[in-house]
Design a protein around this motif. Sequence first.
Motif, mmCIF file in Angstrom:
data_model
loop_
_atom_site.group_PDB
_atom_site.id
_atom_site.type_symbol
_atom_site.label_atom_id
_atom_site.label_comp_id
_atom_site.label_asym_id
_atom_site.label_seq_id
_atom_site.Cartn_x
_atom_site.Cartn_y
_atom_site.Cartn_z
ATOM 1 N N VAL A 108 0.831 -1.208 0.000
ATOM 2 C CA VAL A 108 0.000 0.000 0.000
ATOM 3 C C VAL A 108 0.865 1.257 0.000
ATOM 4 O O VAL A 108 0.572 2.196 -0.740
ATOM 5 C CB VAL A 108 -0.957 0.007 1.208
ATOM 6 C CG1 VAL A 108 -1.817 1.251 1.167
ATOM 7 C CG2 VAL A 108 -1.830 -1.220 1.182
ATOM 8 N N THR A 109 1.950 1.271 0.795
ATOM 9 C CA THR A 109 2.653 2.556 0.888
ATOM 10 C C THR A 109 3.934 2.609 0.066
ATOM 11 O O THR A 109 4.426 3.685 -0.201
ATOM 12 C CB THR A 109 3.045 2.890 2.346
ATOM 13 O OG1 THR A 109 4.004 1.939 2.782
ATOM 14 C CG2 THR A 109 1.869 2.858 3.262
ATOM 15 N N HIS A 144 0.471 1.134 -6.884
ATOM 16 C CA HIS A 144 -0.768 0.356 -6.833
ATOM 17 C C HIS A 144 -1.109 -0.246 -8.173
ATOM 18 O O HIS A 144 -1.933 -1.144 -8.264
ATOM 19 C CB HIS A 144 -1.919 1.254 -6.372
ATOM 20 C CG HIS A 144 -1.791 1.673 -4.952
ATOM 21 N ND1 HIS A 144 -2.680 2.472 -4.314
ATOM 22 C CD2 HIS A 144 -0.835 1.410 -4.038
ATOM 23 C CE1 HIS A 144 -2.302 2.686 -3.067
ATOM 24 N NE2 HIS A 144 -1.181 2.043 -2.890
ATOM 25 N N GLU A 154 -9.204 1.826 -0.414
ATOM 26 C CA GLU A 154 -9.041 2.369 0.927
ATOM 27 C C GLU A 154 -9.956 1.647 1.910
ATOM 28 O O GLU A 154 -9.566 1.321 3.034
ATOM 29 C CB GLU A 154 -9.375 3.864 0.902
ATOM 30 C CG GLU A 154 -8.619 4.630 1.958
ATOM 31 C CD GLU A 154 -8.802 6.130 1.810
ATOM 32 O OE1 GLU A 154 -8.526 6.639 0.701
ATOM 33 O OE2 GLU A 154 -9.215 6.763 2.775
ATOM 34 N N PHE A 159 -2.853 5.490 2.488
ATOM 35 C CA PHE A 159 -3.043 5.849 1.086
ATOM 36 C C PHE A 159 -2.547 7.250 0.765
ATOM 37 O O PHE A 159 -2.356 7.584 -0.389
ATOM 38 C CB PHE A 159 -4.527 5.711 0.710
ATOM 39 C CG PHE A 159 -4.895 4.327 0.304
ATOM 40 C CD1 PHE A 159 -4.970 3.984 -1.038
ATOM 41 C CD2 PHE A 159 -5.126 3.351 1.253
ATOM 42 C CE1 PHE A 159 -5.275 2.701 -1.423
ATOM 43 C CE2 PHE A 159 -5.437 2.059 0.880
ATOM 44 C CZ PHE A 159 -5.508 1.726 -0.466
#
Lengths: 110, 511
Positions: free
Chosen positions: B261-262, B266, B320, B482
């Motif tokens: 996610v970070t 994506h 999210e 996010f």
Amino acid sequence: MTTITILIVGVLFSTSVYLILQRNIIPILFGFSLLNHAANIFLLAVSGDPTGKKAPIVTLLGESYVDPLPQALLLTAIVIGFGVTAYLIVLLYRIYLSHSSTNIEDIYND
Amino acid sequence: MTNWIVLPTILPLLLGSILLVWRTPSVQRRWASALTFIGLIAVSKCLLWKTLSEKILILPMGGWKAPFGIFLSLDTLGAIMVTLALGVSLAALVYGFAQQSIEDEHPMRIPLIFFLVAGINLSFTTGDFFNLFVAFEIMLISSYSILTLEIKEKDVRHALPYLAINLIGSALFLCAGGIFYALFGSLNFADIAQLSAGYANDPRLIVASLMLVLIFGLKAGFFPLYYWMPNSYPSLPTPLAAIFAGLLTKVGIYVIIRIFVTVLPHTLLAPHQFILILAVPTMIIGILSALTQRTIRGVLCFNLVSHIGFMMVGIGILTEQSIAASIFYMMHHVLVIASLFLITGVVYRISGTDELESGGNIWKKAPWVGVLFLVQALALTGIPPLSGFWGKAMILQSAIEGSHWILVGSIVIASVLTLLSMIRIWFAFFWRDNPSTTLNLEGTGWKWMSLSAFALVLCTLVIGFAANPYIRLAQQASSSLFDRDLTINKVLSSPDIKSQSVHSESNGGHH
């Protein structure tokens, strides 16, 4: 130079996999030890082709030197590898003592 | 206050070292370790509260500027996990005190728990790929030692598969780190996040990311990689099994959330789809294996595997909302599975067996243990209004929104079968009359053990009945994950102390 390193890494990885899949704990021990080295040399190869480069000591003369960071990581990984290998040897020795065999099949069917 | 980030790692290391020297188990030693955990929980609560307003706390070690030095960073997700890790460890520690008299206590047990917790907390607070490797090794080496510490001589062999699979995982982890360094010239998470944006279709990054799924899937127990788990966990003493089952698998899940996610883009589709594909057999085969087990611990271990699949669904969908669902489910699952393991220990103590065939009678003689088990079993299954329901509802919602109908079906089937597997335990140990089983209710040890299990049960009840603030907490954690630009800006523009002094030194050299 990089080609040679890649070949060494390949040979080390395949040998270690072969050894780990053996049915005796002694080759397994050597297999894990080699696997550790294979990963370490892989990390060394990341710092690039060292031909014509100096050791990473900054002298303000502007000479090109090899990337020191992978070597720093490598040192940490070697130390951790030492610890884990020592543990593995003791574990395998205790397994040998309690089952008086080095054969995996005998140990797990005991 | 930002400097406090380092406390959840440093204090356990420090106290662990002190306890290595202060070897003889005593009441004072027990108080010292329990009070340290209570203090640390207070610290982590403060940190969690702080991350809610500041999003991410950053501590450059030694004052080195962002991508060069080692970085500790803590966001809401990390703070939640640190708090949970400390809470579960405290419950397991106190439970261990009730289970064993001071004469029986192994002098190395508490120091090793502290080292394990230090490793776990460091992996929740690190902002750097290589530091993560070091954290994992601290955690793993402590876990190897704990696994063989109080084991029967015959069972030492069960540690070998665990050690073997983790050694292979560590070697691959090192190689993956090398690939990342070769690609981006940096190992800092924020730096990689900034640089990796254009690499979504690069086959090298795809290979490296699949390697990460493999490495952390190994720790978390993804479908083909979980066979080591049910063999090694049952040989542990109960409180330690609770820490292992509750926390070690979640560290794998946490790192996968953190990295996919970070850190990585994506738009990198391969690993996410791979995780989604693996989620189905993890859920279904895990729960089917649970139904075939003959001991409580076996059933719980496979339930653990199966429920990892639910979190994988949230991670694979990657919105999210779905990440928030996974985070909430993780919070619930850490507490529920750890307390179920602790309750299993109580059941083992009073009925002298954990074979499903030979148990019975507990509901008549010790109904409160039955109530504890029933509440947690229903929470694990997801009966409203207990905590599992909200987590499952959120994950189902994300799966339905993404029209992943196979996943929706698997979640429902796995939940129903979870109920079935829990009913088997309930029937075998609590409900039925078994004339051949005599319960041993002497002593107060098992009452204190149930009490520390009850503390965790109470936490899950709070999460279940007052779900709203916890769901919002999970959503906030997810939204700050996010919000990549904020993290990148904050990390890469952190105060630059060291390079100024280096400049002034080199100027001095010229003169």
